[in-house]
Design a protein around this motif. Structure first.
Motif, mmCIF file in Angstrom:
data_model
loop_
_atom_site.group_PDB
_atom_site.id
_atom_site.type_symbol
_atom_site.label_atom_id
_atom_site.label_comp_id
_atom_site.label_asym_id
_atom_site.label_seq_id
_atom_site.Cartn_x
_atom_site.Cartn_y
_atom_site.Cartn_z
ATOM 1 N N PRO A 26 62.724 115.948 -11.079
ATOM 2 C CA PRO A 26 64.003 115.330 -11.432
ATOM 3 C C PRO A 26 65.076 115.835 -10.478
ATOM 4 O O PRO A 26 65.038 116.992 -10.049
ATOM 5 C CB PRO A 26 64.252 115.825 -12.857
ATOM 6 N N HIS A 27 66.047 114.962 -10.131
ATOM 7 C CA HIS A 27 67.096 115.436 -9.217
ATOM 8 C C HIS A 27 68.117 116.316 -9.918
ATOM 9 O O HIS A 27 68.874 117.031 -9.283
ATOM 10 C CB HIS A 27 67.768 114.280 -8.482
ATOM 11 N N GLY A 28 68.133 116.282 -11.271
ATOM 12 C CA GLY A 28 68.943 117.238 -12.018
ATOM 13 C C GLY A 28 70.375 116.841 -12.272
ATOM 14 O O GLY A 28 71.119 117.576 -12.931
ATOM 15 N N ASP A 29 70.806 115.671 -11.780
ATOM 16 C CA ASP A 29 72.178 115.218 -12.018
ATOM 17 C C ASP A 29 72.226 114.563 -13.392
ATOM 18 O O ASP A 29 71.880 113.396 -13.563
ATOM 19 C CB ASP A 29 72.600 114.226 -10.932
ATOM 20 N N THR A 30 72.683 115.343 -14.388
ATOM 21 C CA THR A 30 72.658 114.854 -15.769
ATOM 22 C C THR A 30 73.756 113.832 -16.052
ATOM 23 O O THR A 30 73.800 113.260 -17.137
ATOM 24 C CB THR A 30 72.777 116.030 -16.761
ATOM 25 N N ASP A 31 74.657 113.615 -15.075
ATOM 26 C CA ASP A 31 75.646 112.555 -15.250
ATOM 27 C C ASP A 31 75.016 111.183 -15.042
ATOM 28 O O ASP A 31 75.583 110.171 -15.453
ATOM 29 C CB ASP A 31 76.805 112.725 -14.254
ATOM 30 N N LYS A 32 73.847 111.169 -14.393
ATOM 31 C CA LYS A 32 73.152 109.914 -14.164
ATOM 32 C C LYS A 32 72.122 109.686 -15.265
ATOM 33 O O LYS A 32 71.684 110.621 -15.928
ATOM 34 C CB LYS A 32 72.484 109.916 -12.790
ATOM 35 N N GLU A 33 71.755 108.431 -15.442
ATOM 36 C CA GLU A 33 70.800 108.057 -16.486
ATOM 37 C C GLU A 33 69.458 108.747 -16.246
ATOM 38 O O GLU A 33 69.004 108.860 -15.112
ATOM 39 C CB GLU A 33 70.620 106.540 -16.481
ATOM 40 N N SER A 34 68.843 109.208 -17.324
ATOM 41 C CA SER A 34 67.527 109.847 -17.203
ATOM 42 C C SER A 34 66.438 108.839 -17.549
ATOM 43 O O SER A 34 66.684 107.824 -18.196
ATOM 44 C CB SER A 34 67.426 111.061 -18.126
ATOM 45 N N PHE A 35 65.246 109.160 -17.098
ATOM 46 C CA PHE A 35 64.075 108.334 -17.417
ATOM 47 C C PHE A 35 62.874 109.269 -17.466
ATOM 48 O O PHE A 35 62.643 110.032 -16.534
ATOM 49 C CB PHE A 35 63.856 107.249 -16.360
ATOM 50 N N CYS A 36 62.122 109.209 -18.563
ATOM 51 C CA CYS A 36 61.024 110.163 -18.745
ATOM 52 C C CYS A 36 59.780 109.469 -19.291
ATOM 53 O O CYS A 36 59.867 108.648 -20.210
ATOM 54 C CB CYS A 36 61.455 111.269 -19.709
ATOM 55 N N ILE A 37 58.658 109.798 -18.687
ATOM 56 C CA ILE A 37 57.345 109.376 -19.187
ATOM 57 C C ILE A 37 56.502 110.624 -19.406
ATOM 58 O O ILE A 37 56.445 111.501 -18.543
ATOM 59 C CB ILE A 37 56.618 108.458 -18.182
ATOM 60 N N MET A 38 55.866 110.690 -20.559
ATOM 61 C CA MET A 38 54.920 111.760 -20.847
ATOM 62 C C MET A 38 53.504 111.253 -20.603
ATOM 63 O O MET A 38 53.103 110.230 -21.161
ATOM 64 C CB MET A 38 55.033 112.193 -22.314
ATOM 65 N N ILE A 39 52.776 111.936 -19.754
ATOM 66 C CA ILE A 39 51.402 111.492 -19.482
ATOM 67 C C ILE A 39 50.542 111.756 -20.715
ATOM 68 O O ILE A 39 50.662 112.810 -21.345
ATOM 69 C CB ILE A 39 50.829 112.223 -18.251
ATOM 70 N N PRO A 40 49.719 110.787 -21.141
ATOM 71 C CA PRO A 40 48.734 111.113 -22.179
ATOM 72 C C PRO A 40 47.823 112.211 -21.634
ATOM 73 O O PRO A 40 47.129 111.991 -20.636
ATOM 74 C CB PRO A 40 47.971 109.792 -22.365
ATOM 75 N N PRO A 41 47.849 113.410 -22.227
ATOM 76 C CA PRO A 41 47.157 114.538 -21.585
ATOM 77 C C PRO A 41 45.647 114.337 -21.526
ATOM 78 O O PRO A 41 44.996 114.229 -22.560
ATOM 79 C CB PRO A 41 47.518 115.727 -22.488
ATOM 80 N N PRO A 42 45.078 114.250 -20.316
ATOM 81 C CA PRO A 42 43.623 114.116 -20.211
ATOM 82 C C PRO A 42 42.938 115.408 -20.657
ATOM 83 O O PRO A 42 43.529 116.492 -20.576
ATOM 84 C CB PRO A 42 43.396 113.853 -18.725
#
Length: 952
Positions: A26-42
């Motif tokens: 992540p670029h870490g700029d929390t003023d910008k919109e975040s987007f997160c995907i959690m991988i289904p853990p193999p």
């Protein structure tokens, strides 16, 4: 650029650069919109398979797409400790190397061995995933048994227990007699087998008779050995044959146990004899009947699935009961269930109580790990009360806080949530999260984070001996906390604040209940917004289908039809493929069949295709929610597509050498019609491509990209640039070169999420020309639709030019005229707009349609014999005189006509044969009729061409 596209030369070096430079973070700029995907853990024991490749392609496409939009993106990586699978792997390894069992080694030493194995071999799938280009943040990789997640699991268990949402009870579970543990429904593999239905006579007690005067009733069963645990016989309350027997009793053979005849709708009047033996401790349906009718439960099997020396008797609450004696006949004690079955049948036959035996098709549950028949077993287990959790989780989908794509999977989710049983979360294993519960010598249970906390909370001094529960938690319990535990919960971290709720979960339909639903329930119970409302774990659930083989069969090692994604990336010779598929098989006949099928299907082995071609194939086949039949031909086709883009890029970059592209200066540029057209088409493609990705239609997006690159950019625009680059003036050439490089650069950014490796490789060369851009295409801005770049007139004009060129090319093809022969075209019905278009595009038409002249013909003016093509009201006429050898052409066309007539007569003969029409399947008849229509059309066209040629 290298002349030939060679994926192996660019993929691993680019990935290494991306990972080393931290581009996945992540670029870490929390003023910008975040987007997160959690991988289904193999599973930590796993290796990459087609399902992983499919889902990872979808997730990586999404994360790269969102990252390029400037969002603060996190794709969270992690693996699951896979309790049963991992324990089995290490047990086998231990025994093979030392001859020791885990019990001989002891719990603590064995668990140390598992951690040692994980350090050596547990990262295999992570290494393989890198080959797919997965841009996960590897530095944040989590493991469901790491310290942080272990603390989260303990807190969850303790808090649920304190909230009266976890309890311990004796209930029926799926029991694996080989592995000695309860397993989930997901770990049960149901197999259809040929078996028997035994009909036994159960003597009626106390002189009672049936309506036809018999002193017995007949019950049917597929499991005679469970007779020893019967506590009732059920009949349907509406069944007139048995209504007078309800409340009476029968005398159970062997044990002389008097058990009641009860009324229950579980008994089907139309099925069998209408009488059903009820064994609540050994059958899930019987268990429910027993609870409804308050029947005792009698367990007659050991954990090895052998007949016990004495039975265990419990009431419906799972408490010990003295309703019945615990004695079991000596001849059955210690027998396996299979041996007991044979002896029960044999002795009942001797007693005259075997009525008949019928063949019967039945479904038998097997453990997918242990490989033996699963036994419903009455055991003490820990359970989660799911009803209170399910209410909130169901509302989250109903009110749209969580959306399923495709939407129909909401129905599957709701059907499960509306019919829930409490969740058995304990497993009789050593590898896993040990249940944080301790017992004193009297059996009283204490739950806490550790023994010290338990002693302090309950004022227990050292004189009170405590022993921790030996069981561990179901792996679905820890993975149910995945979205928030991986972000640092129970600590209120910045990551948790930034990335939760996550955005998209990509998963298969088969674990909607086992994982998705449980994640929603647990997350919404523990994660709350500042106003106290529950947080959802993710906003969208994208449900994928299953990757099947080319015949639509599920891939499995036993069928020998498994495909390894890495083999399709790197290639594999035939002998190695055969060895890979048959090397560990214990059945010679099966191995021989699989070898034969493999040699037939992959006569030349598997060629190397590269990661981008594999990814693009998977994306192009990702129709929402449907299973996918794998097609090696499509993979081959998309490798050719990658070659096409590579070669097109070489054309652009080769022309760039020592040329002026109009970057960094103010020199005049003149853009051709083709330049303005391709810019407009590029913008329209961007708009449609983004709409498809935003709606999770990866298949549509891939097809949009393919069509633009293959047809419009390569098929048309590159050809249209040649007249300008070869014959245009300096300003025109500069404009076309500028367009070439700009369109290519934009196109690479559009394609990057699906084709990450080759787009990075080409883009690095493009940016040396433009002098623009950062270190990597990954972090460049994703193209946005710009309406100002769409010149509608240019688009319309060039689409018209394409129609003219296609029409002329079609005539050449039909009349077998060489592409090198210049043609004179006569034009009828040309309005002012058409005249303008012909005049403005003379160079394009001369170059691409090879036109020598264009002559406008007035209405009614006589014209020579010509072949005609229509473009709207416009008529294009190409005079044939002098273009062809009339005699030779007539001979050629006549020969084609004779061949077509022969085929037409053949298929017409079939369809006029009444016997064929009445016996052939409908699909075959439809196919023959289609062939007939096709040959009729062909004959008609050939006759027309022959008449045209004769007129010359």
């Amino acid at each position: 650029m290298e002349k030939t596209y060679n994926p192996s030369a660019i993929e691993q070096k680019n990935y290494q650069t991306w990972e080393e430079k931290g581009y996945f973070k992540p670029h870490g700029d929390t003023d910008k919109e975040s987007f997160c995907i959690m991988i289904p853990p193999p599973n930590v024991t796993g290796s990459l398979h087609m399902g992983h490749a499919f889902q990872d392609t979808i997730m990586d496409t999404l994360i790269r797409y969102q990252r390029m939009q400037g969002k603060n993106t996190l794709w969270q990586m992690g693996t699951d400790h896979a309790g049963i699978a991992t324990q089995m792997v290490v047990e086998r390894k231990l025994f093979a190397e030392t001859g020791q069992t885990r019990k001989e080694l002891g719990r603590e030493t064995f668990i140390e061995k598992i951690w040692d194995w994980k350090a050596e071999s547990g990262g295999n799938i992570s290494r393989q995933m890198r080959r797919l280009g997965t841009s996960v943040d590897w530095d944040r990789e989590r493991f469901t048994m790491d310290d942080g997640l272990s603390e989260a699991v303990k807190k969850t268990f303790v808090d649920l227990y304190n909230d009266d949402l976890i309890y311990r009870g004796k209930r029926l579970v799926n029991w694996d007699p080989k592995l000695h543990t309860a397993i989930s429904d997901l770990e049960v593999e149901n197999k259809d087998v040929k078996g028997f239905m035994w009909h036994f006579r159960y003597p009626l007690a106390n002189g009672v008779k049936t309506l036809d005067g018999k002193d017995y009733i007949v019950v049917a069963t597929t499991r005679p050995e469970t007779l020893l645990g019967d506590t009732g016989v059920a009949v349907n309350p509406e069944d007139p044959r048995y209504q007078h027997l309800i409340g009476k009793t029968i005398l159970l053979p062997f044990v002389n146990r008097e058990i009641p005849i009860i009324a229950d709708e579980h008994a089907d009047m139309e099925k069998g004899t209408g009488c059903v033996k009820i064994t609540p401790a050994h059958d899930f349906n019987d268990y429910e009947v027993g609870k409804r009718n308050k029947l005792p439960m009698i367990n007659v099997l050991t954990f090895d699935a052998c007949i016990r020396e004495s039975a265990e008797v419990f009431n419906t609450n799972g408490e010990k009961s003295d309703d019945y004696a615990t004695d079991l006949p000596a001849q059955f004690q210690g027998l396996t269930r299979e041996a007991a079955r044979k002896l029960v049948v044999s002795e009942l036959e001797e007693l005259g109580l075997l009525d008949e035996i019928k063949d019967h098709d039945l479904t038998v549950p097997y453990g997918d790990r242990g490989g033996v028949v699963i036994e419903p077993m009455l055991t003490d287990q820990w359970y989660v009360r799911v009803a209170p959790l399910a209410k909130t989780a169901t509302e989250a989908v109903a009110n749209g806080d969580i959306k399923f794509v495709p939407q129909q999977y909401e129905n599957m989710y709701n059907s499960w949530m509306n019919d829930l049983n409490d969740w058995c979360v304990s497993r009789q294993l050593w590898w896993g999260h040990r249940i944080p519960a301790w017992y004193d010598e009297a059996g009283k249970v204490y739950v806490g984070h550790d023994e010290a906390e338990v002693r302090a909370k309950h004022n227990l001094d050292e004189s009170v001996v405590l022993n921790q529960d030996d069981d561990v938690l179901d792996t679905w319990f820890s993975s149910g906390l995945w979205t928030f535990s991986t972000l640092g919960w129970p600590n209120q971290t910045m990551d948790l604040k930034t990335f939760h709720s996550t955005d998209v979960l990509v998963t298969g339909f088969d674990i909607i209940f086992f994982w998705v639903a449980r994640m929603i329930m647990l997350t919404m119970h523990f994660m709350k917004n500042e106003d106290g409302t529950p947080q959802v774990p993710f906003k969208t659930v994208y449900v994928t289908g299953l990757i099947r083989d080319e015949n639509g069969d599920k891939m499995s090692k036993s069928k020998g039809n498994v495909l390894d994604p890495l083999d399709m990336i790197d290639g594999l010779d035939l002998e190695s493929l055969v060895t890979k598929r048959t090397g560990n098989m214990m059945q010679p006949q099966l191995a021989k069949k699989i070898e034969k099928d493999t040699r037939k299907t992959f006569a030349n082995g598997i060629e190397a295709h590269g990661t981008d071609a594999l990814r693009f194939t998977l994306a192009a086949m990702a129709s929402t929610g449907r299973d996918i039949n794998w097609d090696m031909n499509r993979l081959e086709g998309y490798r050719n597509f990658c070659n096409k883009l590579w070669n097109a890029s070489r054309y652009v970059l080769m022309d760039a050498e020592d040329q002026d592209f109009g970057f960094g200066d103010n020199k005049a540029m003149q853009f051709s019609l083709a330049d303005r057209w391709i810019q407009g088409q590029l913008q329209n493609m961007i708009k449609e491509f983004r709409q498809a990705l935003d709606s999770y239609r990866f298949d549509i997006a891939a097809n949009i990209l393919y069509d633009f690159i293959w047809n419009e950019f390569c098929g048309w625009y590159l050809e249209l640039t040649k007249p300008v680059l070869f014959k245009g003036d300096e300003e025109q050439q500069r404009g076309t070169r500028n367009t070439l490089i700009n369109v290519l650069e934009t196109l690479l950014r559009v394609a990057h999420p699906m084709l990450p490796f080759m787009t990075e490789e080409i883009w690095q060369r493009v940016k040396t020309i433009t002098g623009q851009g950062g270190e990597t295409i990954m972090l460049e801005a994703y193209p946005e639709y710009d309406a100002s770049q769409v010149d509608e007139q240019a688009v319309a004009d060039l689409e018209w030019v394409k129609q003219v060129i296609d029409a002329v090319r079609n005539i050449r093809g039909e009349m077998d005229i060489s592409p090198k022969v210049p043609l004179n075209v006569l034009v009828k019905n040309a309005d002012d707009e058409a005249r303008r278009r012909f005049n403005d595009n003379e160079a394009f038409l001369a170059a691409l349609a090879k036109l020598e002249s264009v002559t406008f013909v007035a209405q009614g003016e006589e014209t020579p014999v010509s072949v005609t093509a229509l473009i709207g009201d416009l008529e294009l006429l190409i005079p044939m005189a002098g273009l062809i050898d009339v005699e030779a052409e007539l001979a050629r066309l006549t020969k084609q006509l004779e061949k077509a007539k022969k085929e037409l007569d053949k298929v017409s003969g079939k369809l006029s044969n009444e016997r064929f029409v009445s016996n052939a399947p409908e699909a075959v008849i439809t196919k023959e009729k289609a062939k007939q229509a096709e040959y009729q059309t062909t004959c008609g066209k050939l006759n027309e061409q022959i008449e045209t040629i004769k007129a010359l």
